[in-house]
Design a protein around this motif. Sequence first.
Motif, short mmCIF file in Angstrom:
data_model
loop_
_atom_site.label_atom_id
_atom_site.label_comp_id
_atom_site.label_asym_id
_atom_site.label_seq_id
_atom_site.Cartn_x
_atom_site.Cartn_y
_atom_site.Cartn_z
N LEU A 1 -3.68 -3.53 -1.76
CA LEU A 1 -4.08 -2.67 -2.87
C LEU A 1 -4.24 -3.52 -4.12
N PHE A 2 -5.42 -3.47 -4.72
CA PHE A 2 -5.63 -4.12 -6.02
C PHE A 2 -5.58 -3.06 -7.10
N VAL A 3 -4.72 -3.29 -8.10
CA VAL A 3 -4.58 -2.39 -9.24
C VAL A 3 -5.10 -3.14 -10.47
N GLY A 4 -6.18 -2.65 -11.06
CA GLY A 4 -6.73 -3.23 -12.27
C GLY A 4 -6.44 -2.32 -13.45
N ILE A 5 -5.93 -2.91 -14.52
CA ILE A 5 -5.54 -2.13 -15.69
C ILE A 5 -6.40 -2.57 -16.87
N SER A 6 -7.08 -1.61 -17.49
CA SER A 6 -7.93 -1.89 -18.64
C SER A 6 -8.02 -0.62 -19.49
N THR A 7 -7.57 -0.68 -20.73
CA THR A 7 -7.59 0.52 -21.56
C THR A 7 -9.02 1.01 -21.78
N SER A 8 -9.98 0.10 -21.85
CA SER A 8 -11.38 0.50 -22.06
C SER A 8 -12.10 0.81 -20.76
N GLY A 9 -11.62 0.22 -19.66
CA GLY A 9 -12.33 0.35 -18.39
C GLY A 9 -13.52 -0.58 -18.29
N ASN A 10 -13.64 -1.51 -19.22
CA ASN A 10 -14.82 -2.38 -19.27
C ASN A 10 -14.51 -3.87 -19.33
N SER A 11 -13.29 -4.28 -19.05
CA SER A 11 -12.93 -5.69 -19.11
C SER A 11 -13.66 -6.46 -18.02
N PRO A 12 -14.49 -7.46 -18.40
CA PRO A 12 -15.32 -8.16 -17.40
C PRO A 12 -14.53 -8.76 -16.24
N GLY A 13 -13.39 -9.37 -16.52
CA GLY A 13 -12.60 -9.97 -15.45
C GLY A 13 -12.04 -8.94 -14.49
N ILE A 14 -11.68 -7.78 -15.00
CA ILE A 14 -11.16 -6.70 -14.15
C ILE A 14 -12.30 -6.11 -13.32
N LEU A 15 -13.45 -5.94 -13.93
CA LEU A 15 -14.61 -5.42 -13.18
C LEU A 15 -14.97 -6.37 -12.04
N THR B 1 2.39 3.87 -1.68
CA THR B 1 3.32 4.01 -0.56
C THR B 1 2.66 3.66 0.77
N SER B 2 1.41 4.05 0.97
CA SER B 2 0.74 3.71 2.23
C SER B 2 0.53 2.20 2.35
N THR B 3 0.29 1.54 1.23
CA THR B 3 0.13 0.08 1.25
C THR B 3 1.43 -0.58 1.68
N ILE B 4 2.52 -0.17 1.09
CA ILE B 4 3.83 -0.75 1.43
C ILE B 4 4.20 -0.42 2.87
N LEU B 5 4.00 0.82 3.29
CA LEU B 5 4.36 1.21 4.65
C LEU B 5 3.54 0.48 5.71
N SER B 6 2.33 0.08 5.37
CA SER B 6 1.49 -0.63 6.34
C SER B 6 1.75 -2.13 6.34
N GLY B 7 2.70 -2.59 5.51
CA GLY B 7 3.04 -4.00 5.48
C GLY B 7 2.12 -4.85 4.62
N ASN B 8 1.31 -4.20 3.82
CA ASN B 8 0.41 -4.93 2.92
C ASN B 8 1.05 -5.12 1.56
N LYS B 9 0.34 -5.81 0.67
CA LYS B 9 0.87 -6.10 -0.65
C LYS B 9 0.04 -5.43 -1.74
N ILE B 10 0.65 -5.39 -2.92
CA ILE B 10 0.01 -4.83 -4.10
C ILE B 10 -0.25 -5.99 -5.07
N LEU B 11 -1.49 -6.11 -5.48
CA LEU B 11 -1.92 -7.15 -6.41
C LEU B 11 -2.37 -6.46 -7.69
N LEU B 12 -1.91 -6.93 -8.84
CA LEU B 12 -2.19 -6.26 -10.10
C LEU B 12 -2.73 -7.25 -11.13
N ALA B 13 -3.56 -6.74 -12.05
CA ALA B 13 -4.09 -7.58 -13.12
C ALA B 13 -4.49 -6.75 -14.31
N GLY B 14 -4.48 -7.38 -15.46
CA GLY B 14 -4.94 -6.81 -16.71
C GLY B 14 -4.95 -7.90 -17.76
#
Length: 184
Positions: free
Chosen positions: A109-123, A32-45
């Motif tokens: 805001l960058f949101v990285g999704i990884s079930t293991s928490g160890n995906s090299p590209g996400i890291l 919510t703070s990202t959206i309210l400040s006019g910024n964007k949300i970037l996501l990957a997995g």
Amino acid sequence: MVSEELYDHQNLIKKVIDLLTADIEAGCELFTSTILSGNKILLAGNGGSAADSQHIAAELSGRFVKDRKALPAVALTTDTSAITAIANDHGYEYVFSRQLEALALPGDLFVGISTSGNSPGILKAFESAKEFGCKTLGLSGRDGGKMNGLCDLNIIVPSNVTARIQEMHILIGHIFCKAVDDLF
């Protein structure tokens, strides 16, 4: 078999409620703070997590529950030309970090999704996001993996079962989208 799967899901939801409510609320604040400040949300997995990143981005740029203006959310998993060019020229571990270099601005805001928490590209993407002044949120499972040291907030689903972790990730993603909807 069906009842066993449903009860397994139900038991994990109870754990998530008991253990992660405060973290999920903190994630809602990041969204919510990202959206309210006019910024964007970037996501990957990767794999199913790529699908989750696309799902969440679509709920924000399209609509979740209520009609509202379109919001700036981008899944870095959708541009096959960029992904394959970057993978070919730089290596697969750079497919998200290179896109962040092109698109991210301080305060995003960058949101990285990884079930293991160890995906090299996400890291690698988390490292780049920090370099570019982004806030960072992880959705992981198991023990959180290497993402623990790279995110402002890493929400770790308490399970070792990939399917259960992914089910919770999309539920948590929907909660984030609901928090954003409530702004309008």
